[in-house]
Design a protein around this motif. Structure first.
Motif, mmCIF file in Angstrom:
data_model
loop_
_atom_site.group_PDB
_atom_site.id
_atom_site.type_symbol
_atom_site.label_atom_id
_atom_site.label_comp_id
_atom_site.label_asym_id
_atom_site.label_seq_id
_atom_site.Cartn_x
_atom_site.Cartn_y
_atom_site.Cartn_z
ATOM 1 N N PRO A 1 59.553 83.295 40.580
ATOM 2 C CA PRO A 1 59.781 84.670 40.282
ATOM 3 C C PRO A 1 59.037 85.797 41.744
ATOM 4 O O PRO A 1 60.042 86.447 41.774
ATOM 5 C CB PRO A 1 58.683 84.558 39.136
ATOM 6 C CG PRO A 1 58.125 84.061 38.737
ATOM 7 C CD PRO A 1 58.796 82.037 39.318
ATOM 8 N N ASP B 1 57.974 79.630 34.925
ATOM 9 C CA ASP B 1 58.633 80.761 35.625
ATOM 10 C C ASP B 1 59.949 80.259 36.129
ATOM 11 O O ASP B 1 60.382 81.625 36.635
ATOM 12 C CB ASP B 1 57.414 79.793 37.354
ATOM 13 C CG ASP B 1 56.582 80.525 36.317
ATOM 14 O OD1 ASP B 1 55.980 81.701 36.102
ATOM 15 O OD2 ASP B 1 55.303 80.689 37.564
ATOM 16 N N ALA C 1 62.230 81.771 33.467
ATOM 17 C CA ALA C 1 61.650 83.153 33.703
ATOM 18 C C ALA C 1 63.186 84.318 35.017
ATOM 19 O O ALA C 1 62.938 84.998 35.090
ATOM 20 C CB ALA C 1 60.421 84.379 33.956
ATOM 21 N N ASN D 1 65.938 84.183 34.725
ATOM 22 C CA ASN D 1 67.073 85.018 34.141
ATOM 23 C C ASN D 1 67.103 87.251 34.187
ATOM 24 O O ASN D 1 67.746 87.350 34.531
ATOM 25 C CB ASN D 1 66.118 85.008 32.867
ATOM 26 C CG ASN D 1 66.642 85.980 31.819
ATOM 27 O OD1 ASN D 1 67.955 85.963 30.873
ATOM 28 N ND2 ASN D 1 66.201 86.982 30.954
ATOM 29 N N PHE D 2 65.675 86.581 34.882
ATOM 30 C CA PHE D 2 65.894 88.129 35.852
ATOM 31 C C PHE D 2 66.395 89.093 36.750
ATOM 32 O O PHE D 2 66.652 89.603 37.116
ATOM 33 C CB PHE D 2 63.992 87.871 36.173
ATOM 34 C CG PHE D 2 63.196 89.339 36.919
ATOM 35 C CD1 PHE D 2 63.677 89.968 36.572
ATOM 36 C CD2 PHE D 2 62.801 88.759 38.327
ATOM 37 C CE1 PHE D 2 62.843 91.440 37.805
ATOM 38 C CE2 PHE D 2 62.002 89.611 38.608
ATOM 39 C CZ PHE D 2 62.683 91.694 38.316
#
Ligand code: TPP
Ligand code: K
Length: 486
Positions: free
Chosen positions: A256, A287, A290, A293-294
């Motif tokens: 991330p 992580d 996330a 997707n982020f």
């Protein structure tokens, strides 16, 4: 002239059936907008009933125009759909927020796996020969020779530092054996403006960028010249100069971070991307999910490189996940993905080079699954023969060594010789032995450095810890390393 419509995948069928534009429409993705969600309409669309609106658009203003058009079309379609649902007609599809959903009377579960395994892209066969019709990016003699030399440097550094650990001269070490092509070929395909968020099995990226063997040795010996001031275990390298974020042992935390950094490069309109590396084990961390997707929703220029090397310490990938590897997960998050033979330096170079262009020019994340094998033990704290057959390790070491494979290709171009090989290996070995001797002689950072660089004024709990540490050292001096000033 051409026209672009947002969410056209969702509305194209309606337009076809309700407006009768089918012969005029040509579906195709638009690279400068939201990718697959846009359709391009040929100039002949101008003869359609929508010609007056469409004619107001041109290539330069299509983004503004298509937002306007899509709002118009979507609201018209929503109204029609609402009316048709009310009337009990056409209830096979509905526009939900985020896209059209097709209804079906069949109760069908999505299969847990695709019918066919994802292909693995390769350019060189096991014998280092170019596979006919392979789609690859050419490398010059200069780059190819540097790639090969750096792969040998990495391999030699691993052998010598591993031995130094066995001799008790450094406390810990992790080798990259078997993953030299992923390290060096990916680094070669980037530019020095790109930021790297590594796991811990990618020191080759630093070799490529010019981190010296002395700098590696200083970190492993945790001496005063180490940029981390001896606070981290060996192999936790970091370099501001080379845009290489410091290794963190905690698995997957870098992923991330990489997306955040990539998003900021995009906002600053920088001509650069971020590359992050991790293992197959790392993909089981939240992580990873996330971050993917982020990255997809922020359209961040980040390249995720997963080294799928079969093992996360003693956990085989069959116990790690049930998906068809890693690449398929990118698709689930809306990220373009590719599976690559990680032991083929030319394939890795080509995939990363292409991914970088897509990330920077189109502002999109890319996932690369590099299929490989961890030939060494997990670290010097592990004995992998306890959980995997020695023959399996040996097969990968001998039959699928990425360094030998690449050497054969470089040699077949007339760019390398056995004299050059002997000279390179002996020169690197000597440089490494010298670097270790030098690093060993440099003083260790003093005890007080354990407490600096975070707070301007040490808070009371850290002052207490420092006091306690000093008291412990004076009570048990024999248990404290004699070469650390205190
Ligand atoms: C959050 C977290 N959990 C567990 C560990 C212990 N650990 C260190 S390395 C490792 C395996 C990681 O495997 P992988 O990501 O596949 O990378 P590889 O070592 O194979 O290159 C584990 C579980 C850790 N460091 N951090
Ligand atoms: K792994």
């Amino acid at each position: 002239m051409a026209f672009y419509l947002k969410n056209s995948r969702n509305i194209i069928n309606n337009l076809k059936s309700k407006v009768g534009l089918s012969s005029l429409m040509k579906q195709h993705s638009c690279s400068c907008l939201n990718h697959n969600n846009y359709c391009r309409f040929p100039a002949s669309t101008a003869t359609s009933p929508f010609a007056p609106q469409l004619n107001n658009l041109d290539l330069n203003s299509h983004k503004r125009g298509c937002l306007f058009m899509s709002q118009r079309f979507e609201s018209t379609i929503a109204e029609k759909q609402f009316a048709s649902v009310q009337n009990g007609e056409d209830n096979q599809a509905l526009d939900f927020p985020g896209g059209k959903i097709i209804f079906s009377p069949d109760m069908r579960f999505l299969s847990e796996s695709p019918s066919a395994h994802t292909y693995c892209f390769r350019v060189l066969d096991d014998n280092g020969q170019l596979i006919k019709q392979s789609n690859y990016i050419q490398v010059s003699e200069e780059i190819a020779v540097k790639m090969y030399s750096d792969m040998v440097t990495l391999q030699t550094m691993d052998t010598i530092f591993y031995e130094a650990q066995r001799q008790g001269r450094i406390s810990f070490y992790v080798t990259t054996i078997g993953e030299e092509a992923i390290n060096i070929a990916s680094a070669a395909a980037l530019t020095s403006d790109d930021f790297v968020f590594p796991q811990y099995r990618e020191p080759g990226v630093l070799i490529w960028r010019g981190f010296t063997l002395q700098e590696f040795a200083n970190q492993c010996f945790g001496n005063r010249a180490d940029y981390g001031k001896g606070r981290q275990m060996p192999i936790h390298y970091g370099s501001n100069k080379h845009k290489y974020f410091t290794v963190s042992s905690t698995i997957a935390t870098q992923i991330p971070h990489a997306v955040g950094a990539a998003y900021s490069l995009k906002m600053d309109k920088k001509d650069a991307c971020v590359v992050t590396y991790f293992g197959d084990g790392g993909t089981s961390e939240g992580d990873f999910h996330a971050a993917l997707n982020f990255a997809a929703v922020t359209e961040a220029p980040v390249i995720f490189i997963c080294r799928n090397n079969g093992w996360a310490i003693s956990t085989p990938t069959s116990d790690q996940f049930r998906s068809d590897g890693i690449a398929v997960r990118g698709q689930a998050y809306g990220v373009q993905s590719i599976r690559v033979d990680g032991n083929d330096a030319l394939a890795m170079y080509s995939a990363v080079h292409t991914a970088r262009k897509m990330a920077v020019n189109e502002h999109r994340p890319i996932l690369i699954e590099a299929v490989t094998y961890r030939v060494g033990h997990h670290s010097t704290s592990d004995d992998s023969t306890k959980y995997r057959p020695a023959e399996e390790i040996e097969w990968w070491r001998m039959a699928r060594d990425p360094v030998t494979r690449f050497r054969k290709w470089v040699e077949s171009n007339g760019w390398w010789s056995s004299e050059a090989e002997t000279q390179l290996r002996s020169s690197i070995r000597n440089q490494l032995l010298h670097a270790i001797q030098m690093a060993e002689k440099v003083e260790k950072p003093p005890v007080e450095e354990l407490f600096t660089d975070v707070y301007d004024d040490l808070p009371s709990n850290l002052r207490e810890q420092e006091k306690l540490l000093r008291e412990t050292i004076s009570r048990h001096p024999q248990d404290f390393p004699a070469d650390v000033p205190h």
